[in-house]
Design a protein around this motif. Structure first.
Motif, PDB file in Angstrom:
ATOM      1  N   THR A 143      -6.007  -7.501  -9.338  1.00  0.00           N
ATOM      2  CA  THR A 143      -7.375  -7.691  -8.480  1.00  0.00           C
ATOM      3  C   THR A 143      -8.631  -7.873  -9.184  1.00  0.00           C
ATOM      4  N   THR A 188      -9.137  -8.348  -1.267  1.00  0.00           N
ATOM      5  CA  THR A 188      -7.607  -7.233  -1.496  1.00  0.00           C
ATOM      6  C   THR A 188      -7.613  -5.194  -0.970  1.00  0.00           C
ATOM      7  N   LEU A 208      -1.074   0.636  -9.174  1.00  0.00           N
ATOM      8  CA  LEU A 208      -1.623   0.737  -9.042  1.00  0.00           C
ATOM      9  C   LEU A 208      -2.597   0.559  -9.923  1.00  0.00           C
ATOM     10  N   SER A 238      -7.748  -3.251 -10.231  1.00  0.00           N
ATOM     11  CA  SER A 238      -9.068  -2.742 -10.736  1.00  0.00           C
ATOM     12  C   SER A 238      -9.172  -2.367  -9.410  1.00  0.00           C
ATOM     13  N   TRP A 239      -9.394  -1.777  -8.590  1.00  0.00           N
ATOM     14  CA  TRP A 239      -9.908  -0.958  -7.495  1.00  0.00           C
ATOM     15  C   TRP A 239     -11.304  -0.426  -7.154  1.00  0.00           C
ATOM     16  N   ASN A 240     -11.453  -1.022  -5.972  1.00  0.00           N
ATOM     17  CA  ASN A 240     -13.074  -0.021  -5.351  1.00  0.00           C
ATOM     18  C   ASN A 240     -12.939   0.962  -4.703  1.00  0.00           C
ATOM     19  N   LEU A 267     -10.865   3.042  -1.963  1.00  0.00           N
ATOM     20  CA  LEU A 267      -9.294   4.333  -1.437  1.00  0.00           C
ATOM     21  C   LEU A 267     -10.178   4.903  -0.316  1.00  0.00           C
ATOM     22  N   ARG A 301     -14.541  -6.375  -3.181  1.00  0.00           N
ATOM     23  CA  ARG A 301     -14.159  -5.748  -3.077  1.00  0.00           C
ATOM     24  C   ARG A 301     -12.689  -6.144  -3.500  1.00  0.00           C
ATOM     25  N   SER A 302     -11.969  -4.122  -3.807  1.00  0.00           N
ATOM     26  CA  SER A 302     -10.374  -4.017  -3.493  1.00  0.00           C
ATOM     27  C   SER A 302     -10.060  -2.909  -3.093  1.00  0.00           C
ATOM     28  N   ILE A 312      -7.727   0.529  -1.417  1.00  0.00           N
ATOM     29  CA  ILE A 312      -6.595   0.851  -1.504  1.00  0.00           C
ATOM     30  C   ILE A 312      -6.410   2.004  -0.284  1.00  0.00           C
ATOM     31  N   VAL A 330       0.428  -5.349  -0.229  1.00  0.00           N
ATOM     32  CA  VAL A 330      -0.760  -6.002  -0.766  1.00  0.00           C
ATOM     33  C   VAL A 330      -0.778  -7.649  -0.378  1.00  0.00           C
ATOM     34  N   GLU A 381      -4.639  -9.985   1.427  1.00  0.00           N
ATOM     35  CA  GLU A 381      -5.896 -10.745   0.871  1.00  0.00           C
ATOM     36  C   GLU A 381      -6.099 -11.365   1.632  1.00  0.00           C
TER      37      GLU A 381
END
Length: 201
Positions: A4, A15, A55, A59-61, A63, A145-146, A148, A178, A180
């Motif tokens: 990500t 994403t 996950l 890299s996730w930003n 939730l 950003r990414s 979840i 996923v 995007e």
């Protein structure tokens, strides 16, 4: 799990990992849950931890989740693994409402309403409309950003169908799909963790 991108507020790229909640006892019994607030069972919690481990390779930003307890708890377990705190619960991510059929097994519901039109239930078209609306709002609110987003099998499938144009396969408990966008359309990268041929919609 696909890589990500790093957050960049000037980018339109977003994403979103659409994650189905973990297993419940009603899942085991084949019952229609819909908007009924059924908690995870121990297997569901284990599945949520496994999803978090998967996950964590990215890299996730952000939730977020459906407000129903099975999705919210799945999100919180994932958040503990990946290092995020759930920031919102969106009603648009709630499962399809099955009306009078909720709590029945699929066979029982079919015996009463073989056409799938359950009294007091929500149409598939309305489900798809609100699910896609939330996906687009997530992209608008979290540019660069990414995200979840933990939701439910029915609404995830409805969202994916608006992108690929046909019904996707059934989503497994804690399955990860996923998608995007770069601001010009959505691309599906995986459905239930299975890569798909890239196509922009």
């Amino acid at each position: 799990m696909p890589e990500t991108p790093s957050p960049d507020s000037t980018s339109n790229h977003v994403t979103v990992a659409l994650v189905r909640h973990g297993e419940t006892d009603w899942n085991l019994e084949g019952r229609l849950q819909g908007s009924s607030d059924i908690p995870l069972n121990d297997e569901g919690r284990r599945q949520a931890r496994d999803a978090g481990i998967t996950l964590s390779a990215g890299s996730w930003n952000v939730l977020v989740s459906s407000p129903l307890v099975r999705a919210a708890e799945t999100a919180d377990i994932i958040g503990h693994v990946v290092g995020l705190t759930r920031s919102a619960a969106h009603d648009d991510l709630v499962e399809r409402r099955f009306g009078h059929a909720e709590g029945l097994t699929g066979y029982e519901a079919w015996a009463y309403w073989p056409d799938g039109r359950y009294p007091g239930g929500e149409s598939r078209a309305d489900l798809a409309e609100r699910g896609r609306r939330r996906l687009d709002l997530l992209a608008e609110d979290h540019r660069g950003r990414s995200v979840i987003a933990v939701a439910h099998g029915g609404v995830i499938r409805a969202i994916l169908e608006t992108i690929i144009g046909h019904p996707p396969p059934r989503i497994s408990n804690a399955g990860i799909s996923v998608v995007e966008t770069d601001g010009t359309g959505w691309t599906v990268r995986t459905i239930d963790s299975v890569p798909v041929r890239r196509r922009r919609f």
